[in-house]
Write an enzyme that holds these catalytic residues in place. Structure first.
Site, short mmCIF file in Angstrom:
data_model
loop_
_atom_site.label_atom_id
_atom_site.label_comp_id
_atom_site.label_asym_id
_atom_site.label_seq_id
_atom_site.Cartn_x
_atom_site.Cartn_y
_atom_site.Cartn_z
N ASP A 180 17.18 90.54 40.50
CA ASP A 180 16.13 90.20 40.78
C ASP A 180 15.87 88.69 40.44
O ASP A 180 15.81 88.37 39.16
CB ASP A 180 14.82 91.06 40.33
CG ASP A 180 13.45 90.53 40.99
OD1 ASP A 180 13.05 89.39 41.29
OD2 ASP A 180 12.77 91.55 41.17
N SER A 186 8.95 90.04 45.35
CA SER A 186 10.04 91.44 45.21
C SER A 186 9.44 92.42 46.31
O SER A 186 10.43 93.22 46.47
CB SER A 186 10.14 91.85 43.65
OG SER A 186 10.82 90.49 43.15
N GLU A 190 18.96 97.74 39.66
CA GLU A 190 18.22 96.39 39.47
C GLU A 190 18.37 95.68 38.02
O GLU A 190 17.99 96.33 36.91
CB GLU A 190 16.73 96.55 39.70
CG GLU A 190 16.21 95.11 39.84
CD GLU A 190 14.76 95.28 39.65
OE1 GLU A 190 14.23 96.16 39.42
OE2 GLU A 190 14.19 94.13 40.27
N ASP A 223 14.43 87.91 36.85
CA ASP A 223 13.47 87.29 37.44
C ASP A 223 12.28 86.80 36.53
O ASP A 223 11.56 85.66 36.48
CB ASP A 223 12.55 88.21 38.41
CG ASP A 223 11.19 87.51 38.86
OD1 ASP A 223 11.38 86.85 39.64
OD2 ASP A 223 10.16 88.34 38.69
N HIS A 279 10.55 83.06 35.56
CA HIS A 279 9.11 82.97 35.64
C HIS A 279 8.79 82.24 34.28
O HIS A 279 7.87 81.57 33.96
CB HIS A 279 8.42 84.02 35.75
CG HIS A 279 8.49 84.66 37.14
ND1 HIS A 279 7.67 83.90 38.12
CD2 HIS A 279 8.87 85.84 37.67
CE1 HIS A 279 7.71 84.55 39.26
NE2 HIS A 279 8.34 85.74 39.00
N ASP A 328 16.64 89.46 45.65
CA ASP A 328 15.89 89.52 46.72
C ASP A 328 15.31 88.00 46.83
O ASP A 328 14.70 87.75 47.83
CB ASP A 328 14.64 90.38 46.27
CG ASP A 328 14.16 90.25 44.91
OD1 ASP A 328 14.98 89.33 44.07
OD2 ASP A 328 13.51 90.93 44.19
N HIS A 329 15.52 87.16 45.97
CA HIS A 329 14.95 85.82 46.01
C HIS A 329 15.61 85.10 44.79
O HIS A 329 15.95 85.83 43.76
CB HIS A 329 13.48 85.53 46.28
CG HIS A 329 12.73 86.46 45.01
ND1 HIS A 329 12.71 85.84 43.64
CD2 HIS A 329 12.26 87.59 45.06
CE1 HIS A 329 12.13 86.67 43.14
NE2 HIS A 329 11.56 87.78 43.73
MG MG Z 1 12.31 93.62 40.60
ZN ZN Z 2 8.98 86.96 40.29
#
Ligand code: MG
Ligand code: ZN
Length: 358
Positions: free
Chosen positions: A41, A82, A249, A254, A258, A296-297
């Site tokens: 992620d 997500s 995952e 991710d 952040h 996912d990004h």
């Molecule tokens: Mg996730």
């Molecule tokens: Zn995020």
């Protein structure tokens, strides 16, 4: 001249017979592949690159030969979250940010574990966040908003999932609404938090809820949860002997993005790479398992730029505290992996997997 004509004729036959030969092999190879989908992620190219500069051994991801790029925009936003990002992979649709397994009209769309279960696949999800968090939820639940984690937990009970591991006990037990989802799970054939050292019974389903909320951060003692439970799931599926689909995952890549926390991010990346190594080891031996690694990004606009003019020192840095829309690398290994090279949309991942498993 005559000589040339004969040579061409010979060549023609050679090509034709080669073609027939490869077609024969294709016909013989009717066994559907197992699929391991590993989602980092928030993992863009710089995050992925970090395992080459900060690990102490050759990264597992260096084994991949088939590489692609995907656009990850959602139906509503250039930059996905997500929920929409996971739904693109699990349901093959572009939808609105924050949704799980539903289309833009908030109608349920069949996901890949449901579709593959109809084809007798066993299915599993593993995550370093709560198992009810957006990414894993996309593979078994259908809700309007990713925030509905109590509802997501309840949907896991009657889903087609055979194995899950992650955090999120608070959504299953001692809930404010006093719904006992743990009991519902065991009534539905799940053994919860089996002793990890005891062998798994292939007749049963297994759930591991190993933290109240998310699993701990790597920098805070998570240890080898992700590679170990990936291995456990693969051994379980191998024992069951049917085809399987497993989603793994690395959620906190991710979160580190952040937080703009490079140390956290790199630790999460190295852990994710270890899990990829477990998947690849299995696939190399099994020879009928497709391994796909993607994200996912991207999160944080992460870079590995030089520390000022010092081109021998990397200073990991971030451009943002949010997601970005840079194209995401896709790595594939195993049967059908060549289908994943090229530049395409995130939803095509779903369609390519379905095509290979039909
Ligand atoms: Mg996730
Ligand atoms: Zn995020």
């Amino acid at each position: 001249m005559k000589h040339t004509i004969i040579s061409l004729t010979v060549l023609f036959f050679l090509f034709n017979s080669c073609d027939a030969f490869s077609q024969n092999i294709k016909i013989k190879k009717t066994t559907k592949p197992n699929v391991i989908l590993l989602i980092g992620d928030g993992m863009g190219l710089s995050q992925l690159s970090s395992v080459f500069y900060y690990g102490d051994k050759t990264p597992a991801v260096s084994k991949f030969t088939e590489i692609g790029l995907i656009n990850t925009s959602s139906a509503t936003d250039i930059i996905t979250d997500s929920g929409a990002g996971g739904t693109a992979f699990s349901c093959g649709i572009k939808t609105y940010n924050n949704t799980i397994g539903m289309n833009t009209d908030t109608l349920k769309v069949k996901n890949i574990t449901e579709l593959l279960s109809e084809k007798k696949y066993n299915t599993g999800v593993i995550s370093t966040s709560a198992i009810t968090h957006a990414t894993p939820a996309c593979f078994y639940a259908h809700v309007k908003s990713r925030k509905m984690e109590n509802e997501i937990a309840q949907q896991l009970v009657s889903s087609d999932i055979d194995f899950f591991a992650g955090g999120g006990m608070q959504f299953f037990s001692n809930r404010v609404d006093s719904v006992d989802v743990l009991k519902a799970l065991s009534d539905n054939g799940f053994i919860i938090n089996n002793d990890k050292n005891k062998p798994l019974n292939q007749e049963k389903k297994y759930g591991f809820l190993l933290a109240e909320k998310a699993m701990p951060e790597m920098t805070n003692g998570r240890g080898d949860f992700l590679p170990e439970y990936t291995k456990l799931a693969l051994e379980y599926f191998a024992e069951k002997g049917k085809n399987f689909f497993l989603m793994v995952e690395g959620s906190q890549i991710d979160w580190a993005g952040h937080d703009n926390n490079a140390e956290y991010l790199i630790a999460e990346m190295l852990d994710f790479d270890k899990a990829v190594g477990v998947a690849l080891d299995f696939a190399e031996k099994d020879k009928n398992t497709l391994v796909i690694v993607l994200a996912d990004h991207e999160t944080g606009g992460f870079t590995l730029a030089a520390d000022g003019k010092d081109y021998n020192t990397i200073k990991p840095s971030f451009a943002s505290k949010e997601h970005s829309t840079s194209l995401i690398p896709v790595l594939a290994f195993g049967p059908g992996s060549e289908k994943f090279s090229g530049i395409y949309q995130n939803i095509d991942i779903f369609h390519k997997i379905l095509e290979l498993t039909k």
